[in-house]
Design a protein around this motif. Sequence first.
Motif, PDB file in Angstrom:
ATOM      1  N   PRO A   6       2.026  10.972  -7.706  1.00 31.56           N
ATOM      2  CA  PRO A   6       2.431  11.784  -8.709  1.00 31.56           C
ATOM      3  C   PRO A   6       1.526  11.522 -10.085  1.00 31.56           C
ATOM      4  O   PRO A   6       1.284  12.803 -10.622  1.00 31.56           O
ATOM      5  N   ILE A   7       1.012  10.456 -10.263  1.00 38.94           N
ATOM      6  CA  ILE A   7       0.086  10.294 -11.314  1.00 38.94           C
ATOM      7  C   ILE A   7      -1.211  11.276 -11.194  1.00 38.94           C
ATOM      8  O   ILE A   7      -1.578  11.908 -12.165  1.00 38.94           O
ATOM      9  N   ALA A   8      -1.694  10.986  -9.908  1.00 33.72           N
ATOM     10  CA  ALA A   8      -3.058  11.692  -9.515  1.00 33.72           C
ATOM     11  C   ALA A   8      -2.827  13.355  -9.645  1.00 33.72           C
ATOM     12  O   ALA A   8      -3.432  14.268 -10.105  1.00 33.72           O
ATOM     13  N   ASN A   9      -1.426  13.639  -9.023  1.00 34.31           N
ATOM     14  CA  ASN A   9      -1.352  15.069  -9.265  1.00 34.31           C
ATOM     15  C   ASN A   9      -1.029  15.453 -10.618  1.00 34.31           C
ATOM     16  O   ASN A   9      -1.636  16.888 -11.116  1.00 34.31           O
ATOM     17  N   GLU A  10      -0.522  14.763 -11.450  1.00 32.92           N
ATOM     18  CA  GLU A  10      -0.371  15.241 -12.808  1.00 32.92           C
ATOM     19  C   GLU A  10      -1.737  15.204 -13.461  1.00 32.92           C
ATOM     20  O   GLU A  10      -1.695  16.244 -14.383  1.00 32.92           O
ATOM     21  N   LEU A  11      -2.500  14.561 -13.350  1.00 32.04           N
ATOM     22  CA  LEU A  11      -3.817  14.432 -13.867  1.00 32.04           C
ATOM     23  C   LEU A  11      -4.798  15.505 -13.264  1.00 32.04           C
ATOM     24  O   LEU A  11      -6.061  15.890 -13.507  1.00 32.04           O
ATOM     25  N   GLY A  12      -4.402  16.018 -12.170  1.00 32.75           N
ATOM     26  CA  GLY A  12      -5.115  17.386 -11.674  1.00 32.75           C
ATOM     27  C   GLY A  12      -6.094  16.734 -10.435  1.00 32.75           C
ATOM     28  O   GLY A  12      -7.082  17.510 -10.181  1.00 32.75           O
ATOM     29  N   LEU A  13      -6.129  15.529 -10.111  1.00 32.18           N
ATOM     30  CA  LEU A  13      -7.066  14.830  -9.340  1.00 32.18           C
ATOM     31  C   LEU A  13      -6.911  15.115  -7.942  1.00 32.18           C
ATOM     32  O   LEU A  13      -7.888  15.454  -6.993  1.00 32.18           O
ATOM     33  N   THR A  14      -5.714  15.648  -7.580  1.00 33.31           N
ATOM     34  CA  THR A  14      -5.562  15.973  -6.123  1.00 33.31           C
ATOM     35  C   THR A  14      -4.082  16.641  -6.059  1.00 33.31           C
ATOM     36  O   THR A  14      -3.330  16.454  -7.003  1.00 33.31           O
ATOM     37  N   GLN A  62      -2.126  16.496  -3.245  1.00 32.45           N
ATOM     38  CA  GLN A  62      -1.507  15.894  -2.090  1.00 32.45           C
ATOM     39  C   GLN A  62      -1.351  14.284  -2.473  1.00 32.45           C
ATOM     40  O   GLN A  62      -1.228  13.939  -3.506  1.00 32.45           O
ATOM     41  N   ARG A  63      -1.751  13.602  -1.307  1.00 34.00           N
ATOM     42  CA  ARG A  63      -1.726  12.069  -1.474  1.00 34.00           C
ATOM     43  C   ARG A  63      -2.816  11.290  -2.155  1.00 34.00           C
ATOM     44  O   ARG A  63      -3.935  11.834  -1.685  1.00 34.00           O
ATOM     45  N   PHE A  88       0.842  -1.048   0.193  1.00 30.10           N
ATOM     46  CA  PHE A  88       0.076  -0.032  -0.067  1.00 30.10           C
ATOM     47  C   PHE A  88       0.820   1.330  -0.061  1.00 30.10           C
ATOM     48  O   PHE A  88       0.686   2.287  -0.717  1.00 30.10           O
ATOM     49  N   ALA A  89       1.879   1.297   0.904  1.00 29.99           N
ATOM     50  CA  ALA A  89       2.698   2.566   0.941  1.00 29.99           C
ATOM     51  C   ALA A  89       3.322   2.628  -0.399  1.00 29.99           C
ATOM     52  O   ALA A  89       3.720   3.686  -0.986  1.00 29.99           O
ATOM     53  N   LEU A  90       3.988   1.851  -1.108  1.00 29.24           N
ATOM     54  CA  LEU A  90       4.617   1.649  -2.507  1.00 29.24           C
ATOM     55  C   LEU A  90       3.572   2.168  -3.511  1.00 29.24           C
ATOM     56  O   LEU A  90       3.917   3.053  -4.369  1.00 29.24           O
ATOM     57  N   LEU A  91       2.417   1.747  -3.629  1.00 24.58           N
ATOM     58  CA  LEU A  91       1.265   1.893  -4.461  1.00 24.58           C
ATOM     59  C   LEU A  91       0.903   3.621  -4.076  1.00 24.58           C
ATOM     60  O   LEU A  91       0.762   4.345  -5.273  1.00 24.58           O
ATOM     61  N   THR A  92       0.923   3.912  -3.040  1.00 28.26           N
ATOM     62  CA  THR A  92       0.754   5.705  -2.617  1.00 28.26           C
ATOM     63  C   THR A  92       1.786   6.278  -3.290  1.00 28.26           C
ATOM     64  O   THR A  92       1.557   7.416  -3.873  1.00 28.26           O
ATOM     65  N   LEU A  93       3.124   5.795  -3.172  1.00 28.12           N
ATOM     66  CA  LEU A  93       4.187   6.863  -3.624  1.00 28.12           C
ATOM     67  C   LEU A  93       3.988   6.680  -5.511  1.00 28.12           C
ATOM     68  O   LEU A  93       4.464   7.620  -6.091  1.00 28.12           O
ATOM     69  N   VAL A  94       3.580   5.584  -5.941  1.00 27.49           N
ATOM     70  CA  VAL A  94       3.450   5.575  -7.538  1.00 27.49           C
ATOM     71  C   VAL A  94       2.140   6.332  -7.847  1.00 27.49           C
ATOM     72  O   VAL A  94       2.550   7.072  -8.855  1.00 27.49           O
ATOM     73  N   LEU A  95       1.241   6.149  -7.202  1.00 29.34           N
ATOM     74  CA  LEU A  95      -0.098   6.650  -7.643  1.00 29.34           C
ATOM     75  C   LEU A  95      -0.302   8.297  -7.330  1.00 29.34           C
ATOM     76  O   LEU A  95      -0.918   9.113  -8.055  1.00 29.34           O
TER      77      LEU A  95
END
Length: 473
Positions: free
Chosen positions: A125-133, A135-136, A116-123
Amino acid sequence: MTEPLATPRSHDDAVDGDPTGELPLLARLNRRGFRLVMVMDVVVLYGIAVGTMLVRDGFTWRNYPVPLYLTSFAFVTLLFVATLYFGGLYEREPRLGAPSVLPRAARQTLAAGSTFALLTLVLTPIANELGLTTQRALPIPIINLVVLIVLGAMATATNRRVASMVRTRREGPPKVVVVGDAAELEVARQHLAEDAERVRVVAELTDPSRTVEEVLRTEATDVVLLAREHLDPLYPDVVEALDRAGITVLLRVTARETMFGLERVREVGGLPFVLLRSQTIPVSRARFKRFFDVTVLTVAAPVWLLVLGAVAVHQLIVVGRPLLYWQERVGVAGRPFRMVKFRTMVLDAEAVGGAQLAEREDPRVIPACRWVRATRMDELPQLWNVLRGEMSLVGPRPERPELTAAFERSIPGYARRHELPPGLTGLAQIHGRYHTDAEYKLGYDLQYLVNWSPVLDLEILFRTAWVVIARRI
């Protein structure tokens, strides 16, 4: 003699033998791998995630909207349950001498939390790039995740303890047939008498050949063998029949057996035993192996597609048509399938002599294709069989039906290698050669089945790549 044992009688899985098909909903779900303890785990794990947040922050949760927190809690709960499933914690375990669940549960929850921690690190920046959030992507505080790992392990172990107690109350303690000579039976009798609340001895035998007879007469749930000599008349056919019927078979561990490097020793009445299984890998782990295959093939697709294309061009030039060679092989559970490979032998190579094993300097091989066989590039088209689920990336190599039938007649236990889909490569292939004796290869194959893990598969794949490179050079 073993046929009456083909249908389980006393275990929960006995519903598989229901002839009417009119089973309760829970029984039907049970047959498909669903366990009520899964629901218990979901409720407890989600409750821990929410409860930790309430203890720390009350009803005013900081930084993120409550719906996003609740969604993250649901995701991490499902990830934990999936990890427990693939880790084998939802398999129906024999009750006799069952080891503590807590160490296994702790390893699984730690793996789930780390994933879960690894998925959070990966997802994130992707979510930030898409403008979804900004933060985490999956907001769970680190402290909360640590609490979930620790309390989750304790809770899942407790759930299984409760489930075991309910099962024992419903079915009673395990009913055991003990097999040994007179002196061994006397010692075992004294030890098992101290554990009478958890073990009920229904028969004592000095003749192993009467084991099936006594199991049927007493409706026993378990068989305990007090010495390795008593296993010899039962292996492999009777042990396999007992296992299919849901009858647990345990073998007492002596000083001699400890030299084999045994793990997961069980304790019954103060005596050490190991569990004998005709099926060496549970269904959940077999499914995880399939998931692992598909993931590796997807990630490595650019590499293997390029190599496959290059070898195909070479073969087309030096061999011509037909480029591919299809042959019937024996797959998982002994079912036949059509395996494909690049043709490296002359046409009608078996017109004289029929099916035969390949040799070190096989005269049937086309000279320009010797390097293709030496580096095993001729096996690359079998990635198609892997995609279809007929084969796996790693596993026992598939044999011809004619050869398999001969091996099963001459080598006891040979059929056990068919528990998993055959592999593109395997432990026997990185240690052995084309001409290695079939019985020696079986030793490697069974060692692989007993010790399978994704890490072992990765090790074999990397070592196979090294073997290929070294032989090419």
